[in-house]
Design a protein around this motif. Structure first.
Motif, mmCIF file in Angstrom:
data_model
loop_
_atom_site.group_PDB
_atom_site.id
_atom_site.type_symbol
_atom_site.label_atom_id
_atom_site.label_comp_id
_atom_site.label_asym_id
_atom_site.label_seq_id
_atom_site.Cartn_x
_atom_site.Cartn_y
_atom_site.Cartn_z
ATOM 1 N N SER A 115 0.813 -1.217 0.000
ATOM 2 C CA SER A 115 0.000 0.000 0.000
ATOM 3 C C SER A 115 0.848 1.270 0.000
ATOM 4 O O SER A 115 0.342 2.353 -0.271
ATOM 5 C CB SER A 115 -0.890 0.008 1.248
ATOM 6 N N THR A 131 -5.385 2.456 -0.102
ATOM 7 C CA THR A 131 -6.348 1.405 -0.484
ATOM 8 C C THR A 131 -6.335 1.145 -1.997
ATOM 9 O O THR A 131 -7.054 0.274 -2.476
ATOM 10 C CB THR A 131 -7.797 1.761 -0.047
ATOM 11 N N LEU A 161 -5.546 -2.464 -3.255
ATOM 12 C CA LEU A 161 -6.410 -3.586 -2.852
ATOM 13 C C LEU A 161 -6.913 -4.362 -4.068
ATOM 14 O O LEU A 161 -7.373 -3.754 -5.029
ATOM 15 C CB LEU A 161 -7.648 -3.052 -2.126
#
Ligand code: NAP
Ligand code: FE
Length: 369
Positions: free
Chosen positions: A44, A178, A181
């Motif tokens: 991330s 994020t 993801l």
């Protein structure tokens, strides 16, 4: 009106919030114990940003990166041993709900001479170390809740502990973290957040302020549904999801969850369903079961999602989460019995018994592959 509202977490939201706020870390001390999973903190970009800022502030750190999904009591015990050696001033959790929840346990165990199972006493002689949460999923809201949900292999389920001292002191929320993801994790975690907002909205412990947060959270999920279905994941969508998940976390901090989470734990424990998906497959039958008890609010939920019926809601969940496990009748009985033992079950707006839970499970999973 009579209610309590308490969120002691300082939320710092926005692009590069970690890098821009080094002084916030410096206020917590000179030694940081970082709790994370094997992959997400690095993938991330959050760990890089954190290391840079800690070095800039002259803060020493140790990285513990062995937290698994749905962390167990044993796993947080091992992390705590490592923290005891390092003697940190504060604990930083980076990752999805799993590392954030583990960080809360470590913050308690690092200063209290207790076994991990004693976390469930929920009273600690020494206050936990300050906890900093850096979420890399948009779902659990753990960055603004006091809860730490750990897997109990001794009880074949998951169980939460937490008190007002286990709220993170600081939450750094940057949607950039994020972006890496995978699609299925984005969907599952968003549905977990939706489940928090819905369960908190129609449970026994709701409050006027939690309802405001829940309504906005549900509405924002609705605004993201098209992008979720078509896998159009812009930064703006990711940021909205991070924000709606945080609002939903604030909701459950006050209301707790209900039978969706209680039943979902078994789908995760025994069938390995990711947490959000375990909730998502149960949500439509949960709404049907409670409909007569709280019709107006369920109609509001549907309106906020721009859906016209629970059948439409079910169709949406089926599209977002197509594959479901098949359960034997013994499994249905066992999962329902386990869910009856969960505290959250008593929080459901309509009183439930084991047979009700069995019916919800069977209807949720029938004819599915
Ligand atoms: P998670 O279990 O923390 O993570 C799921 C997977 O996603 C992991 O493999 C993780 O990698 C990966 N991942 C995370 N962020 C990523 C990123 N930015 N890029 C790429 N991969 C990434 O999932 P979660 O749904 O967020 O958390 C679920 C846990 O939270 C459950 O234990 C649940 O019970 C709990 N929960 C807590 C609360 C609360 O209030 N505290 C509320 C609801 C649920 P790694 O293996 O590297 O970690
Ligand atoms: Fe959850």
């Amino acid at each position: 009106m009579e209610f309590k509202f308490h969120i002691p977490t300082k939320v710092i939201f926005g692009c590069s919030c970690v890098s821009k706020n080094g002084s916030e870390f410096a206020k917590l001390g000179t030694r940081a114990f970082i709790v994370t999973g094997r992959y997400s903190a690095r993938a991330s970009g959050a760990l890089d940003d954190l290391q840079n800022i800690l070095e800039q502030e002259g803060i020493k750190y140790h990285i513990y990166d062995e937290i698994e999904n749905n962390p167990s009591l044993e796993s947080v015990g091992r992390a705590a041993k490592s923290a005891l050696d390092f003697k940190p001033d504060f604990v930083v959790g980076i990752g999805g709900g799993s590392p954030l929840d583990a960080a809360k346990a470590v913050a308690v165990l690092a200063v209290n001479n207790i076994e991990p199972v004693e976390l469930y006493r929920n009273e600690f002689i020494v206050d936990p170390l300050p906890i900093v949460a850096i979420p890399t999923t948009a779902g659990t809201g753990s960055e603004v809740t006091p809860y730490s949900i750990l897997t109990r292999s001794d009880l074949q389920t998951k169980m939460s502990f937490g008190n007002e001292h286990t709220f993170p002191r600081l939450a750094f929320m940057d949607a950039a973290y994020t972006m890496s993801l995978p699609y299925d994790v984005t969907v599952n975690t968003a549905v977990d957040a939706l489940s928090h907002a819905i369960e908190g909205y129609i449970c026994r412990r709701n409050a006027p302020m939690s309802d405001i947060l829940a309504e906005r959270s549900i509405e924002m999920f609705g605004e993201c549904v098209g992008a979720l279905e078509d896998n159009r994941m812009s930064f703006e969508v990711k940021e909205k999801l991070l924000y709606m998940a945080m609002l939903a976390g604030m909701v459950i901090s006050h209301t707790g969850t209900t039978i969706v989470h209680g039943l979902g734990y078994s789908l995760t424990y025994f069938k390995k369903l990711p947490h959000g998906k375990a909730n998502g497959v149960l949500l439509s039958e949960y709404l049907r079961f409670n409909f007569d008890s709280i019709e107006m609010k369920i109609q509001t939920i549907l309106k906020l999602l721009k859906l016209s019926s629970i059948s439409d809601f079910k169709a949406l969940m089926d599209r977002l989460m197509p594959d479901r496990p098949v359960l034997s009748s013994q499994e249905v009985e066992m999962y329902s019995a386990l869910a009856m033992e969960q505290k959250s079950t008593a929080n459901n707006i309509r009183t439930v018994n084991r047979q009700d839970l069995e019916a919800i499970l069977m209807k949720s999973l029938e004819n599915r592959r």
